[in-house]
Design an enzyme around this catalytic site. Structure first.
Site, short mmCIF file in Angstrom:
data_model
loop_
_atom_site.label_atom_id
_atom_site.label_comp_id
_atom_site.label_asym_id
_atom_site.label_seq_id
_atom_site.Cartn_x
_atom_site.Cartn_y
_atom_site.Cartn_z
N ARG A 177 105.28 94.26 -94.15
CA ARG A 177 105.65 95.67 -94.34
C ARG A 177 106.85 96.03 -93.48
NH1 ARG A 177 99.78 97.07 -94.84
NH2 ARG A 177 99.64 98.13 -96.83
N CYS A 215 112.97 106.28 -83.01
CA CYS A 215 112.44 105.10 -83.70
C CYS A 215 113.35 103.91 -83.46
CB CYS A 215 112.32 105.38 -85.19
SG CYS A 215 111.87 103.92 -86.14
N ILE A 249 108.58 87.02 -99.17
CA ILE A 249 109.61 88.07 -99.20
C ILE A 249 110.57 87.91 -98.03
CG2 ILE A 249 108.22 89.78 -97.93
CD1 ILE A 249 110.63 90.49 -100.86
N GLY A 307 104.32 92.25 -103.52
CA GLY A 307 102.86 92.11 -103.47
C GLY A 307 102.26 92.32 -104.85
N ALA A 308 101.52 91.34 -105.34
CA ALA A 308 100.87 91.47 -106.65
C ALA A 308 99.37 91.33 -106.48
CB ALA A 308 101.42 90.43 -107.62
N CYS A 368 89.53 84.37 -70.54
CA CYS A 368 88.31 83.95 -69.83
C CYS A 368 87.06 84.51 -70.49
CB CYS A 368 88.38 84.36 -68.35
SG CYS A 368 89.59 83.37 -67.46
N ASP A 410 99.58 93.66 -97.69
CA ASP A 410 98.34 93.77 -96.92
C ASP A 410 98.57 93.45 -95.45
OD1 ASP A 410 98.79 91.12 -96.86
OD2 ASP A 410 96.77 90.53 -97.41
N LYS A 463 99.94 84.44 -107.93
CA LYS A 463 99.68 85.83 -108.32
C LYS A 463 100.87 86.41 -109.06
CE LYS A 463 96.26 87.32 -104.98
NZ LYS A 463 95.89 88.25 -103.90
N LEU A 523 88.86 88.89 -107.93
CA LEU A 523 88.59 89.27 -109.32
C LEU A 523 87.82 90.57 -109.46
CD1 LEU A 523 87.79 85.80 -110.95
CD2 LEU A 523 90.00 86.89 -110.60
#
Lengths: 547, 661
Positions: free
Chosen positions: B154, B459, B128, B56-57, B205, B149, B104, B89
């Site tokens: 992730r 997990c 990725i 991510g950039a 609906c 993001d 990017k 920006l």
């Protein structure tokens, strides 16, 4: 003197919609009013030392679009600068640092005007301050020399300019935000759910009549109507019923409120196809929060009880409106109504009527405050109705920052203040293990102050500790300080090893925090810290002190 | 230096003796003097040698890349699929106006490289999740930084880092909020150790027949109307038309309605198109709905609109003026003006690409004014039909576009914290690793840090035993895996077990048909994952996840070869069920302002009345000073949603979930 230093001029944004798109993600936090305040801000950075932390802060102000910045920096770019400062490249070597920084930072946002100083041998910070347009806020980084510091303090006093001091060395940093005098914030952005004020315990006639009308034959309503009574109306109806059986008193303690809640719950119809009623569920859920007598919020109480020392400040628009709200409060025993109604189950038509009842009352209250404020302001001074509206909407959440404590408290910025905070912090540390609290970061702050006091990159551990002792006029060995000496030695050793050098990463992080606080000050939105934040990069922790 | 330098907090009149240091000549400063002094030589050396990956950039990425470069990390790889947009920006400072629409990753590399020529930066303008970024590639890095993001990417990086056993530093921001966490396999909790919030969902609906809030109409405009007229060929699979007693008839009707709408699609670009579409969705369909009396017993029935009447009223309006005012709530007539105008703009785009011989597909993008105008106007007109409040275009943009506020300052703080955690990882001091949260509304501290959480034994992602196997994909069968790896090397012996992948069960004691099939026939490739579930009732192994790796050299007599010596394989037993599972609050995925897989799968705050997404934290570690506590209410809501059938409609700007009641 307004020479723009950008050597390239990228296209300026076309029209308002393009600018709105560029700033879209931040407009959602501080709205057009905050953006306008930023765009008219003129910021001075007095840069010194390794010079990174101030530049990182400035970067975070140029990106969201402040109007103008000036960098004052006496240094020439050396090899170490290139390693720690992102906004200097190889081509800058040997040139004035202020010039190179202003140029490379300016590229970040073509809408921001940038300038630098000193440009000639005769230029000084003093001459810059004299000829520049008024600065909105000034930040400086350590080790600033005392001549420059004095002229900044003089300027701040004279022009009521907020001063922000920043110090980053090695893994440690702190910054201090000093607004000029008491700093009020109206637009504090409280949590939206907290701002709901339904006035159930002191409803005004129009609301009472509306509710009575809807519930006069509550048992005769058909299931549809009964299931669509807005919860405000339900609560008003049953509060009346409660009063009738409780000597005219409202439910006042937790036990009574839960009893009242049960009363509301039991009133829901269960013989319908759904086997219950959503609006009655909403009503029961709202009991604990909304059935509460009014009490003056602490922030506003401080405003009402504030004693003015500065006659100019007293005549500022904030204080004029605050006085008008106080008059309103004294007269009615309540604050102007904010006027918003939360979403609730109701027929659309009824909900709109209800909204109008609240809005009309809010407008009436605001008009009354405006009239009072106009009278206080006197002829020739126009009170902005929008400003009054905002105050009325946020009255319960208005906040003062940088208030000088009265009574026994020692004045901010004094040596006694430092001693006082130190004693309290060290006392906390003695029981920190028992209370599972982390150790105080105050020794880091003191050591950084000591280092700045030495003002010498080659200051060693002993010199830094000695400087702290001088600052405090205290030998640090008092029993109540516990193992302060040892803590101080450790921090001082880390600082001495850093040789006044900055770690880019620590300075970048600190720059983020400082810029955040400056945006709060410039936009007068959200509550800024009061007044010093210390960062420990080894433990990734911060702590805020009032010194 | 000047020994008389003072301090502002000390009145200058207070004549305190100042210790005056003898001027000592300063050492010659080099580029990394400061780093070497403060980090110490050993850590500084480690940093210089470290080869790290940054995914991510965007907002965090730009800051982080700068910090990594100036901290002197030896080699930094940057992966980002996204291109630069104007709205980046205000914070992504490596990008300028002239870079809009460029990669990017590539622009970030260019911009950062010149500030430290000694650092090697490698940029990948790619997803990725691409096959090229396999486990082996991940395992070549010392540390991976997530600056993403969206939930999906992730989760993917989390899984890959666990499989490759590479430490991951995970971070995210939302407005003034942010967080950083260190993920190390077996040592700290992984990204999926705490359940994540799923996006808010709406019954089909509600969207199509009985909207009651502005958001219902916005979702309708964006995910239904825009898609059916301009989107990809209708995605039947996106809607679950499963029928139950209550809604069977209505679902049938809705199907017919959609089919009729698609027919109108052929008229895009004709003069009558706007009127046709308007009368279809705001008159004919509404009249049909209105005729279903049962539906309106407890609701206000919708009011069909007359196109000609409305157009007449809208005649006098100044189109340009209306379009400019995004903050104003447009009147019904003003909405018609925008509806017609945006329809014309979109139709023109369709015709242009048709003339160029291309298929034209327009999907919603919050930064594409044409689609935003269309969705805003159609949503508002529908709101008028149903007696719902209309919203300004500015607000609709946020609601439809899943916009998460993002600013430079928060990203700067979070990126700085990432590097500090990286120092601990490089030193191997995981016991000092912290989970740090920004607490912007707790003015007494601004940051709160906690010890890293321990892995959650239950997990589904990291509570498993992970291993790798080299396989000759040409030869190996499922039976080879069973006989030469699972029963032997992994020690399952005579245990009952099942093998499954993301498609389903491949093998269990009753399902042996696949045993003789080659892995390639079963769709198993290099970097596929297989899960082994122990079906024994007593003392079962935890689930084992095997990553398949294509063998690069001949394996000899057997076509499979485990990565570990059988003696080193120690599969833990499943933890005994605790009577009271630890209560973990739902962490909200936050926003790194960059997209590496082209989708924004983050939390959607669709109706705008939820508090800002709270950073992950568990209840037992509640922070009394925090303005925002853990959101217990949300857990309840999610549990409820999870019970229903959920249908995903995905598009470029976010996953809107529609659950079919």
């Amino acid at each position: 003197m307004t020479e723009i230093v950008m050597d390239q001029t990228p296209p300026l944004l076309q029209g308002p919609s393009e600018k709105e798109r560029k700033y879209d993600r931040q407009l959602r936090l501080w709205a057009a009013s905050g953006q306008a305040a930023l765009e008219s801000a003129n910021i001075l950075l007095v840069n010194s030392g390794a010079g990174t932390v101030g530049v990182e802060t400035l970067k975070n102000l140029i990106l969201p679009g402040i109007g103008r910045f000036v960098i004052h920096d006496n240094a020439l770019v050396d090899e170490a600068d290139l390693g720690v400062n992102f906004f200097l490249d190889d081509g800058c070597y040997g040139k004035p640092r202020a010039q190179c920084l202003a140029s490379l930072l300016g590229e970040l946002n073509p809408e921001v005007e940038g300038d630098w100083s000193p440009k000639t041998k005769n230029d000084s910070l003093g001459s810059l301050l004299k000829k520049s347009p008024l600065f909105t806020a000034i930040m400086y980084t350590y080790p600033i020399n005392h001549v420059e510091l004095e002229s900044l303090e003089q300027y701040s006093k004279e022009h009521k300019t907020p001063l922000i001091a920043i110090h980053s060395t090695g893994f440690y940093s702190y910054f201090t935000v000093r607004p000029p005098g008491t700093f009020p914030i109206v637009d504090t952005h409280p949590d939206e759910t907290a701002t709901t004020d339904l006035r159930l315990l002191n409803p005004w006639p129009e609301l009472v009549e509306f509710a009575k009308n809807m519930t006069k034959d509550i048992d005769g309503l058909d299931n549809f109507e009964h299931g669509h009574l807005p919860y405000v109306v339900i609560l008003l109806h049953y509060l009346d019923q409660w009063k009738a059986t409780h000597n005219g008193a409202y439910p006042s303690n937790y036990k009574e409120k839960t009893e009242f809640r049960q009363l509301v719950r039991d009133a829901a119809r269960t013989d319908n196809p759904e086997g219950g009623e959503e609006n009655f569920d909403e009503a029961a859920a709202a009991v604990l929060k909304t059935v509460a007598p009014f009490s003056l919020p602490s922030g506003l109480k401080e405003v009402f009880e504030y004693e003015h020392k500065d006659p100019i400040q007293e005549r500022s628009m904030f204080w004029i409106i605050a006085d008008a709200v106080k008059v309103f409060y004294t007269k009615h025993g309540s604050l102007p109504l904010p006027g918003n109604v939360p979403d609730m189950k109701a027929q659309s038509k009824v909900y709109v009527q209800l909204q109008n009842i609240y809005k009309t009352k809010a407008r009436k209250d605001a008009a009354e405050v405006l009239q009072t404020a106009q009278a206080i302001a006197g002829a020739g001074r126009e009170v902005d109705p929008a400003e009054v509206d905002l105050f009325c909407k946020n009255a319960a959440f208005v906040k003062l920052i940088n208030v000088e404590d009265g009574g026994d408290a020692t004045p901010l910025g004094s040596k006694e203040r430092l001693q006082q905070v130190l004693r309290a912090e060290m006392a906390n540390d003695q029981v920190a293990e028992m209370t599972l609290q982390p150790m105080s970061l105050f020794p880091i702050y003191l050591a950084l102050r000591g280092l700045a006091y030495c003002g010498n990159a080659s200051a060693d551990k002993t010199q830094i500790v000695e400087a702290v002792k001088s600052l405090l006029s205290d030998d640090l060995s008092s029993e109540e300080y516990g193992d302060l000496k040892e803590k101080m030695d450790n921090v001082a050793e880390d600082l001495a090893r850093a040789e006044y050098g900055e770690l880019h990463n620590i300075s970048a992080l600190t720059g983020g925090m400082v810029a955040q606080e400056m945006i709060k000050i410039i936009t007068k939105q959200y509550i800024p810290i009061d007044n010093t934040c210390v960062f420990d990069g080894i433990k990734s922790r911060t702590q805020v002190f009032r010194v | 230096m000047d020994p008389t330098m003072g301090n502002p907090m000390v009145p200058m009149t207070a004549q305190i003796p100042v210790p005056v240091a003898q001027p000592i000549p300063l050492p010659v400063l080099t580029r990394d003097s400061y780093n070497s002094q403060s980090l110490g030589r050993s850590l500084n050396g480690n940093v210089k040698q470290a080869r790290v990956l940054m995914v991510g950039a965007g907002g965090i990425g730009c800051e982080l890349l700068k910090n990594l470069v100036l901290t002197g990390f030896g080699e930094v790889h940057v992966v980002d699929l996204d291109t630069i947009d104007l709205s980046n920006l205000n914070r992504q400072f490596l990008f300028r106006h002239e870079h809009i629409k460029k990669s990017k990753a590539l622009v970030a590399k260019e911009a950062a490289q010149k500030f430290n020529p000694a650092v090697k930066i490698v940029a990948h303008h790619a997803n990725i999740k691409d096959a090229q970024f396999n486990i082996e590639w991940f395992s070549s890095f010392r540390i991976v930084f997530n600056a993403l993001d969206n939930l999906e990417a992730r989760r993917h990086v989390n899984k890959m880092c666990l499989a490759a056993d590479v430490p991951l530093i995970e971070s995210g921001t939302t407005g003034f909020n942010g967080q950083v966490q260190v993920i190390k396999k077996g040592v700290t909790a992984c990204y999926d150790c705490a359940p994540k919030e799923t996006p808010k969902s709406f019954p089909v609906c509600t969207i199509r027949s009985t909207p009651s809030q502005p958001i219902h109409c916005i979702v309708w405009g964006k995910s239904y109307l825009l898609n059916e007229i301009f989107g990809a060929s209708e995605d039947e699979s996106a809607f679950d038309h499963s029928v139950d007693g209550d809604n069977a008839q209505e679902i049938e009707e809705l199907k017919r309605e959609s089919a009729a709408l698609r027919k109108i699609r052929n008229s895009v670009g004709t003069e009558e198109f706007a009127q046709m579409l308007f009368e279809k969705v705001f008159k004919t369909d509404i009249e049909r709905l209105r005729s279903m009396e049962d539906m309106w017993k407890t609701r206000k029935p919708p009011e069909p609109l007359n196109y000609k009447d409305l157009l007449e009223k809208a005649k006098s309006l100044d189109k340009e003026k209306v379009l400019k005012d995004a903050q104003k709530v447009w009147s019904l007539e003003e909405n018609l003006v925008v509806f017609n105008d945006s329809l014309e703009r979109l139709s023109k785009r369709v015709l242009e690409s048709k003339n160029a011989g291309q298929e034209s597909i327009i999907t919603f993008d919050k930064d594409d004014e044409d689609t935003l105008d269309f969705v805003a106007a159609s949503a508002n007109i529908r709101s008028a039909v149903f007696g719902i409040d209309r919203k300004s275009k500015f607000d609709i943009k946020q609601m439809a576009g899943n916009i998460i506020p993002a600013i430079a300052t928060t990203n700067a703080i979070v990126a700085g914290l990432c590097v500090l955690e990286a120092f601990k990882v490089l030193k191997g001091h995981y016991e000092q690793a912290k989970e740090v949260f920004l607490t912007p509304f707790a003015n007494a501290r601004m940051l709160a840090s906690d010890k890293s959480r321990e892995p959650n034994p239950d997990c589904p992602v990291c509570g498993v035993y992970q291993t790798r196997v080299f396989v000759d994909l040409e030869k190996a069968t499922l039976n080879d895996l069973v006989e030469h790896l699972i029963k032997t090397d992994l020690g399952y012996g005579e245990k009952d077990f099942a093998i499954s992948n993301e498609v389903g069960i491949l093998y269990d004691p009753d399902e042996t048909d696949n045993l003789e099939k080659k892995l390639s026939e079963l769709g198993i490739k290099s970097d596929s994952f297989l899960t082994i579930t122990d079906e024994d009732d007593e003392e079962p192994f935890v689930n084992v996840v095997i990553a398949i790796q294509e063998a690069k050299e001949p394996l000899g007599d057997k076509p499979v070869k485990g990565i570990l010596d059988p003696e080193d394989v120690k599969i833990p037993l499943k933890p005994k069920k605790q009577p009271q599972p630890e209560l973990v609050a739902t962490p909200a995925p936050t926003n790194g302002n960059s997209t590496s897989n082209g989708q924004n799968g983050g939390v959607i705050d669709l109706d705008g009345d939820e508090p800002m997404a709270t950073p992950a934290k568990s209840l037992k570690r509640g922070h009394p000073e925090d303005a925002e506590g853990p959101s217990v209410k949300k857990i309840k809501a999610n549990d409820k949603a999870a019970d229903d059938d959920i249908v995903f409609i995905e598009d470029s700007a976010g996953a809107i979930v529609i659950d079919d009641d």
